[in-house]
Scaffold this motif. Structure first.
Motif, PDB file in Angstrom:
ATOM      1  N   ASP A 194       0.784  -1.266   0.128  1.00  0.00           N
ATOM      2  CA  ASP A 194       0.016  -0.081   0.178  1.00  0.00           C
ATOM      3  C   ASP A 194       0.724   1.386   0.101  1.00  0.00           C
ATOM      4  OD1 ASP A 194      -2.258  -1.522   0.003  1.00  0.00           O
ATOM      5  OD2 ASP A 194      -2.651  -1.336   2.219  1.00  0.00           O
ATOM      6  N   LEU A 195       1.993   1.279   0.708  1.00  0.00           N
ATOM      7  CA  LEU A 195       2.826   2.326   0.760  1.00  0.00           C
ATOM      8  C   LEU A 195       3.644   2.675  -0.415  1.00  0.00           C
ATOM      9  CD1 LEU A 195       4.279   4.426   2.717  1.00  0.00           C
ATOM     10  CD2 LEU A 195       5.968   2.643   3.014  1.00  0.00           C
ATOM     11  N   GLU A 196       3.880   1.520  -1.149  1.00  0.00           N
ATOM     12  CA  GLU A 196       4.759   1.596  -2.535  1.00  0.00           C
ATOM     13  C   GLU A 196       3.726   2.043  -3.482  1.00  0.00           C
ATOM     14  OE1 GLU A 196       6.242  -2.158  -3.529  1.00  0.00           O
ATOM     15  OE2 GLU A 196       7.918  -1.019  -5.000  1.00  0.00           O
ATOM     16  N   ILE A 197       2.633   1.496  -3.357  1.00  0.00           N
ATOM     17  CA  ILE A 197       1.530   2.309  -4.346  1.00  0.00           C
ATOM     18  C   ILE A 197       1.235   3.709  -4.140  1.00  0.00           C
ATOM     19  CG2 ILE A 197      -0.945   2.347  -5.246  1.00  0.00           C
ATOM     20  CD1 ILE A 197      -0.695  -1.007  -4.599  1.00  0.00           C
ATOM     21  N   ALA A 198       1.042   4.077  -2.937  1.00  0.00           N
ATOM     22  CA  ALA A 198       0.799   5.461  -2.490  1.00  0.00           C
ATOM     23  C   ALA A 198       1.925   6.521  -2.881  1.00  0.00           C
ATOM     24  CB  ALA A 198       0.546   5.578  -1.012  1.00  0.00           C
ATOM     25  N   LEU A 199       3.055   5.943  -2.554  1.00  0.00           N
ATOM     26  CA  LEU A 199       4.285   6.785  -2.910  1.00  0.00           C
ATOM     27  C   LEU A 199       4.579   6.875  -4.477  1.00  0.00           C
ATOM     28  CD1 LEU A 199       6.868   5.332  -0.481  1.00  0.00           C
ATOM     29  CD2 LEU A 199       6.153   7.714  -0.532  1.00  0.00           C
ATOM     30  N   LYS A 200       4.304   5.867  -5.210  1.00  0.00           N
ATOM     31  CA  LYS A 200       4.384   5.917  -6.573  1.00  0.00           C
ATOM     32  C   LYS A 200       3.299   7.029  -7.295  1.00  0.00           C
ATOM     33  CE  LYS A 200       6.143   1.535  -8.022  1.00  0.00           C
ATOM     34  NZ  LYS A 200       7.412   1.754  -7.560  1.00  0.00           N
ATOM     35  N   ASP A 201       2.004   6.928  -6.561  1.00  0.00           N
ATOM     36  CA  ASP A 201       1.106   7.688  -7.160  1.00  0.00           C
ATOM     37  C   ASP A 201       1.188   9.135  -6.770  1.00  0.00           C
ATOM     38  OD1 ASP A 201      -1.045   6.654  -8.381  1.00  0.00           O
ATOM     39  OD2 ASP A 201      -2.418   7.295  -6.645  1.00  0.00           O
ATOM     40  N   SER A 202       2.094   9.587  -5.554  1.00  0.00           N
ATOM     41  CA  SER A 202       2.166  10.808  -5.053  1.00  0.00           C
ATOM     42  C   SER A 202       2.346  11.904  -5.918  1.00  0.00           C
ATOM     43  CB  SER A 202       2.916  10.852  -3.860  1.00  0.00           C
ATOM     44  OG  SER A 202       3.307  12.044  -3.314  1.00  0.00           O
ATOM     45  N   ASN A 203       1.669  13.086  -5.971  1.00  0.00           N
ATOM     46  CA  ASN A 203       1.961  14.243  -6.750  1.00  0.00           C
ATOM     47  C   ASN A 203       2.483  15.361  -5.757  1.00  0.00           C
ATOM     48  OD1 ASN A 203       0.720  13.204  -8.892  1.00  0.00           O
ATOM     49  ND2 ASN A 203      -1.273  13.781  -8.164  1.00  0.00           N
ATOM     50  N   GLY A 204       2.878  15.101  -4.484  1.00  0.00           N
ATOM     51  CA  GLY A 204       3.347  16.286  -3.649  1.00  0.00           C
ATOM     52  C   GLY A 204       4.798  16.532  -4.093  1.00  0.00           C
ATOM     53  N   LYS A 205       5.351  17.600  -3.985  1.00  0.00           N
ATOM     54  CA  LYS A 205       6.825  18.370  -4.307  1.00  0.00           C
ATOM     55  C   LYS A 205       7.631  17.367  -3.391  1.00  0.00           C
ATOM     56  CE  LYS A 205       7.363  22.215  -5.613  1.00  0.00           C
ATOM     57  NZ  LYS A 205       7.262  23.923  -5.337  1.00  0.00           N
ATOM     58  N   TRP A 206       7.051  17.355  -2.176  1.00  0.00           N
ATOM     59  CA  TRP A 206       8.211  16.690  -1.001  1.00  0.00           C
ATOM     60  C   TRP A 206       7.347  15.550  -0.594  1.00  0.00           C
ATOM     61  CZ3 TRP A 206      12.834  18.731   0.128  1.00  0.00           C
ATOM     62  CH2 TRP A 206      13.002  20.287  -0.256  1.00  0.00           C
ATOM     63  N   LYS A 207       8.086  14.416  -0.379  1.00  0.00           N
ATOM     64  CA  LYS A 207       7.533  13.284   0.240  1.00  0.00           C
ATOM     65  C   LYS A 207       8.357  12.749   1.510  1.00  0.00           C
ATOM     66  CE  LYS A 207       6.998  11.255  -4.442  1.00  0.00           C
ATOM     67  NZ  LYS A 207       7.431   9.968  -5.062  1.00  0.00           N
ATOM     68  N   ARG A 265      13.830   4.722  -0.862  1.00  0.00           N
ATOM     69  CA  ARG A 265      14.847   5.099  -2.111  1.00  0.00           C
ATOM     70  C   ARG A 265      14.172   4.957  -3.399  1.00  0.00           C
ATOM     71  NH1 ARG A 265      20.429   2.618  -0.064  1.00  0.00           N
ATOM     72  NH2 ARG A 265      20.642   2.975  -1.988  1.00  0.00           N
ATOM     73  N   ALA A 266      13.575   4.049  -3.891  1.00  0.00           N
ATOM     74  CA  ALA A 266      13.090   3.786  -4.997  1.00  0.00           C
ATOM     75  C   ALA A 266      11.999   4.827  -5.366  1.00  0.00           C
ATOM     76  CB  ALA A 266      12.407   2.392  -5.083  1.00  0.00           C
ATOM     77  N   ASN A 267      11.460   5.561  -4.668  1.00  0.00           N
ATOM     78  CA  ASN A 267      10.253   6.393  -4.594  1.00  0.00           C
ATOM     79  C   ASN A 267      10.634   7.814  -4.525  1.00  0.00           C
ATOM     80  OD1 ASN A 267       7.894   4.775  -5.884  1.00  0.00           O
ATOM     81  ND2 ASN A 267       8.727   3.477  -4.036  1.00  0.00           N
ATOM     82  N   ASN A 268      11.958   8.175  -4.260  1.00  0.00           N
ATOM     83  CA  ASN A 268      12.276   9.703  -4.248  1.00  0.00           C
ATOM     84  C   ASN A 268      11.915  10.437  -2.642  1.00  0.00           C
ATOM     85  OD1 ASN A 268      13.769   9.281  -6.597  1.00  0.00           O
ATOM     86  ND2 ASN A 268      11.734   9.956  -7.515  1.00  0.00           N
ATOM     87  N   VAL A 269      11.938   9.560  -1.655  1.00  0.00           N
ATOM     88  CA  VAL A 269      11.350  10.022  -0.427  1.00  0.00           C
ATOM     89  C   VAL A 269      12.445  11.132   0.097  1.00  0.00           C
ATOM     90  CG1 VAL A 269      11.037   9.474   2.015  1.00  0.00           C
ATOM     91  CG2 VAL A 269       9.751   8.057   0.214  1.00  0.00           C
ATOM     92  N   ASP A 270      12.069  12.097   0.442  1.00  0.00           N
ATOM     93  CA  ASP A 270      13.240  13.281   0.971  1.00  0.00           C
ATOM     94  C   ASP A 270      13.478  12.887   2.329  1.00  0.00           C
ATOM     95  OD1 ASP A 270      12.995  15.256  -1.412  1.00  0.00           O
ATOM     96  OD2 ASP A 270      10.817  14.905  -0.999  1.00  0.00           O
ATOM     97  N   MET A 271      12.742  12.620   3.108  1.00  0.00           N
ATOM     98  CA  MET A 271      13.114  12.654   4.601  1.00  0.00           C
ATOM     99  C   MET A 271      12.305  11.457   5.437  1.00  0.00           C
ATOM    100  SD  MET A 271      13.076  16.444   5.579  1.00  0.00           S
ATOM    101  CE  MET A 271      13.533  17.692   4.613  1.00  0.00           C
ATOM    102  N   TYR A 272      12.942  10.717   6.109  1.00  0.00           N
ATOM    103  CA  TYR A 272      12.236  10.008   7.040  1.00  0.00           C
ATOM    104  C   TYR A 272      12.399  10.349   8.584  1.00  0.00           C
ATOM    105  CZ  TYR A 272      11.195   5.790   9.710  1.00  0.00           C
ATOM    106  OH  TYR A 272      10.490   4.721  10.535  1.00  0.00           O
ATOM    107  N   MET A 273      11.443  10.447   9.259  1.00  0.00           N
ATOM    108  CA  MET A 273      11.107  11.185  10.522  1.00  0.00           C
ATOM    109  C   MET A 273      10.882  10.102  11.474  1.00  0.00           C
ATOM    110  SD  MET A 273       9.628  14.531   9.603  1.00  0.00           S
ATOM    111  CE  MET A 273       9.539  15.181   7.910  1.00  0.00           C
ATOM    112  N   ASN A 274      11.547  10.173  12.900  1.00  0.00           N
ATOM    113  CA  ASN A 274      11.158   8.949  13.627  1.00  0.00           C
ATOM    114  C   ASN A 274      11.566   9.588  15.076  1.00  0.00           C
ATOM    115  OD1 ASN A 274      14.178   8.408  12.448  1.00  0.00           O
ATOM    116  ND2 ASN A 274      13.917   7.817  14.818  1.00  0.00           N
TER     117      ASN A 274
END
Ligand SMILES: *[C@@H]1O[C@H](CO)[C@@H](O)[C@H](O)[C@H]1NC(C)=O
Ligand SMILES: *[C@@H]1O[C@H](CO)[C@@H](O)[C@H](O)[C@H]1NC(C)=O
Ligand SMILES: *[C@@H]1O[C@H](CO)[C@@H](O)[C@H](O)[C@H]1NC(C)=O
Length: 339
Positions: A202-215, A244-253
């Motif tokens: 689900d996450l992969e589909i949603a990331l691929k589908d995302s139009n946001g400038k930042w992820k 990485r494959a879906n150009n995520v800019d930042m991971y926060m935890n």
């Protein structure tokens, strides 16, 4: 005449089959996306967005939680924040006991009282939350007590300029399944392998589908950390490749009770730990490559993130318990251009 009828019937049948196929595809897409609930939270009219990130906080004000909360209120006002992100471990030691648990009010409502913090709190669960009644902490009924509270296992906040993907990381971690000292509320996340498989899909589909400038992706456990718990190997193995494959800019935890910023030598992704909302000063820092570790602070504090539409710049600031700036860093959308 008979022939024509047969042709018409054949065409009608073909059309029906096509419609059924389309319906099947549409409905299967709908079911694959259904698990990740979406919240629309548009950026300000000028296209800018700002929010605070805090984690590991719910201790009825103790361990400086109240002081961090007060400083968050001041910074929140200065930045005119749109919302707050909680990286989990919201209620210590063992999550909430039920919907009526007074800890909700004592550790949340009565602590984060500043005007600027009266915004939605988008929250994930941490491992300590899983030791309590998870269904209670996830329940929309909590909003009757405090309308700011929005906690789900995994979900999406769409601000148009950025999309935030919240991921339930606790069920990834093997250790909790063999932990003999604590019990975990695994209702809703079993069978484990199916749950994790579907979540990643689900996450992969949603990331691929995302139009946001930042992820941005938010979870409780760190992918990269030099704190007490360190890297989470399960997330490095299963989650990181998707980011990485879906150009995520930042991971926060959260999870490690400190503030950290790691960059990565082999991708533009930035790793930000904000897990210092109350108890901190653990004192054990792991040896980390100075090329990747940009910042580490062992004490209490929180983080802010600001986006400006025109400058294509993300500004990250970490603050200590007194609101002093510890680390101020900006990041442009160009790959590998951190400075
Ligand atoms: C709370 O913060 C103060 C600094 O303002 C510090 O001296 C103190 O040790 C902190 N307390 C805890 C429990 O971390
Ligand atoms: C970290 O490890 C490297 C290699 O083992 C060593 O050279 C370096 O001194 C260590 N740094 C710290 C801060 O311990
Ligand atoms: C962070 O640095 C930027 C650029 O130098 C500056 O404009 C901003 O005021 C700084 N923020 C804080 C909170 O110090």
């Amino acid at each position: 005449m008979v022939l024509t009828m047969a042709v018409v019937q054949e065409r009608t049948l073909a059309l029906c089959l096509n419609l059924m196929l389309v319906f099947f595809i549409v409905s299967s897409i709908a079911t694959t996306l259904a698990d990740l609930q979406r919240f629309d939270h548009p950026a300000k009219d000028d296209g800018s967005l700002s929010f605070l990130v805090v984690g590991d906080w719910g201790r009825r004000g103790f361990y400086n939680q109240s002081i961090v909360a007060r400083e968050m209120g001041k910074v929140g006002e200065k930045l005119d924040i749109d919302f707050v992100v909680s990286t989990g471990d919201n209620f210590y030691e063992d999550g909430l006991k039920g919907i009526g648990d007074p800890a909700f009010e004592e550790s949340f409502t009565k602590i984060y009282t500043a005007k600027s913090l009266q915004k939605p709190w988008y929250s994930v669960l941490g491992n300590h939350d899983y030791r309590g009644d998870t269904e209670a902490q996830l329940s929309p009924h909590l909003r009757n007590f405090d309308s700011r509270w929005i906690c789900r296992r995994s979900f999406i906040v769409n601000t148009e300029i950025a999309e935030l993907f919240f991921v339930d990381t606790t069920p990834f971690v093997d250790d909790y399944y063999t932990d003999k000292d604590h019990s975990y509320d695994w209702r809703g996340v079993t069978p484990r392998s199916d749950y994790l498989h579907n979540l990643l899909k689900d996450l992969e589909i949603a990331l691929k589908d995302s139009n946001g400038k930042w992820k941005f992706v938010v979870g409780h456990h760190a992918i990269r950390s030099a704190g007490h718990h360190g890297d989470t190997i399960e997330l490095k193995k299963y989650l990181l490749p998707i980011l990485r494959a879906n150009n995520v800019d930042m991971y926060m935890n959260g999870h490690d009770h400190c503030l950290e910023h790691f960059s990565s030598l082999d991708s533009p992704i930035q790793f930000l730990t904000s897990g210092a909302g109350s108890k901190a000063w653990r004192g054990d820092i792991k040896n980390a490559s100075q090329n990747e570790m940009k910042f580490f602070y062992d004490g209490q504090g929180f983080m802010s993130l600001q986006l400006t539409n025109s400058a294509e710049l993300a500004q990250i600031v970490f603050y200590d318990v007194s609101g002093n700036v510890l680390h101020n860093w900006s990041f442009s959308k160009l790959p590998f251009s951190s400075f």
